[in-house]
Design an enzyme around this catalytic site. Structure first.
Site: not given
Ligand code: APR
Length: 310
Positions: A9, A11, A13-14, A120, A175
């Protein structure tokens, strides 16, 4: 570097997790996302910041898992974030399927890794990762308590106008809305906050902590918190990579501890090279114990929902 951490991920957080790991020079990082170009672009941007930030960690971005092979830790942040008005539980089905897919791929290539789950609804996602990976319980850990207690600490420091470094806070349970901040065990320079603030003030801070994620979501409007969640995940990763034996509140699979069986729930654990090396059991009052059992029941409900959706 001799350690490797995969972050799934890329996004908010990642990517922030990857940045923090690299800037602390803890390990090389493999950043994986399903979105084409996203992990490659963010990884390259982070690599180009390295000469200025003065670290030699390498960040590799990919849409596939090959580069993740042999990771020491896999941090899973993939999923969809909470939207305003949406509870963590609404996310359950989508994120369950994402969690299954990414855990299966990553666990196959890094059979000895420690999994840190961030997506989450956290406690439920830990169950999915645990079942899918087949890893022993000490190597599947949920990030929740470190974040929740950091929020509580920040609010305590702001209220008393003291350094955050003087604060220590204790949060147990799931949580979610039933999380259980423990004021008796929350201190400023070793002094319990129950000696420093009125019961009403403590109650207000406890409620703000419980709603900490929601407060950020309603301010941001799109997306959810990521600076504090990534900092929390990296504190856990650092404790494992450096075998620090650090006691932190994390979601752990309990088998009888605190009278809870077969459930991931937030408790103090000792983190070291093997992942969870011990679960610290503290004495709870009857009220605290009742609140913890209530929190466990909420997680049990989520896990039952998962089984129905699966
Ligand atoms: N494989 C890899 N990456 C994926 C997949 C998958 N199958 N499905 C979704 N993603 C990626 C999305 O493309 C996106 O870039 O996961 C990323 C999530 O990033 P954001 O939408 O920015 O979310 P973020 O704020 O990072 O939160 C991620 O952490 O705190 C928790 O509740 C939050 O569950 C959420 C997670």
């Amino acid at each position: 570097m001799d350690k490797k951490v995969t972050v799934i991920g890329a996004g908010n957080v990642g990517a922030t997790t990857a940045q923090r790991l690299a800037e602390k020079e803890l390990c090389d990082v493999v950043l994986i996302d399903i979105a084409e170009g996203l992990p490659q672009g963010k990884a390259l941007d982070l690599v180009e910041a390295a000469p200025i930030e003065k670290h030699d960690a390498f960040i590799h971005g990919s849409n596939t898992y090959a580069a993740s092979a042999g990771s020491d830790i896999i941090i899973i942040t993939a999923g969809i974030p909470r939207k305003p008005g949406m509870s963590r539980d609404d996310l359950i089905k989508t994120n369950m399927n994402i969690m299954k897919g990414v855990t299966a791929e990553a666990a196959r290539l890094s059979p000895d890794a420690v999994l840190i789950i961030v997506s989450n609804p956290l406690d439920a996602m830990c169950h999915v990762a645990f079942d899918t990976s087949g890893f022993p319980k000490n190597r599947v850990i949920g990030m929740a308590g470190v974040l929740d207690s950091a929020r509580f600490r920040a609010f305590i420091a702001m209220e008393l106008n003291v350094s955050v470094e003087n604060t220590h806070a204790f949060v147990l349970g799931g949580h979610g809305d039933t999380m259980l901040p423990l004021p008796r065990y929350s201190t400023v320079a070793g002094i319990p906050i129950t000696e420093l603030m009125s019961a009403e003030k403590i109650e207000a801070l406890v409620n703000r902590t419980r709603n900490g994620g929601g407060e950020i979501v309603s301010l941001l409007k799109t997306g959810s918190a990521f600076y504090a969640p990534s900092a929390a995940a990296v504190e856990m990763a650092e404790a494992i990579l450096k075998d620090k034996k650090k006691i932190l509140p994390c979601a752990a699979y309990l088998e009888g501890e605190y009278g809870i069986n077969g459930l991931f729930i937030g408790v103090p654990v000792k983190l070291g090279a093997k992942g969870i090396e011990d679960i610290v059991q503290i004495k709870l009052t009857d009220d605290e114990n009742a609140a913890l059992q209530k929190s466990a029941d909420a997680v049990k409900g989520l896990v039952a929902d998962l089984k129905k959706l699966a």
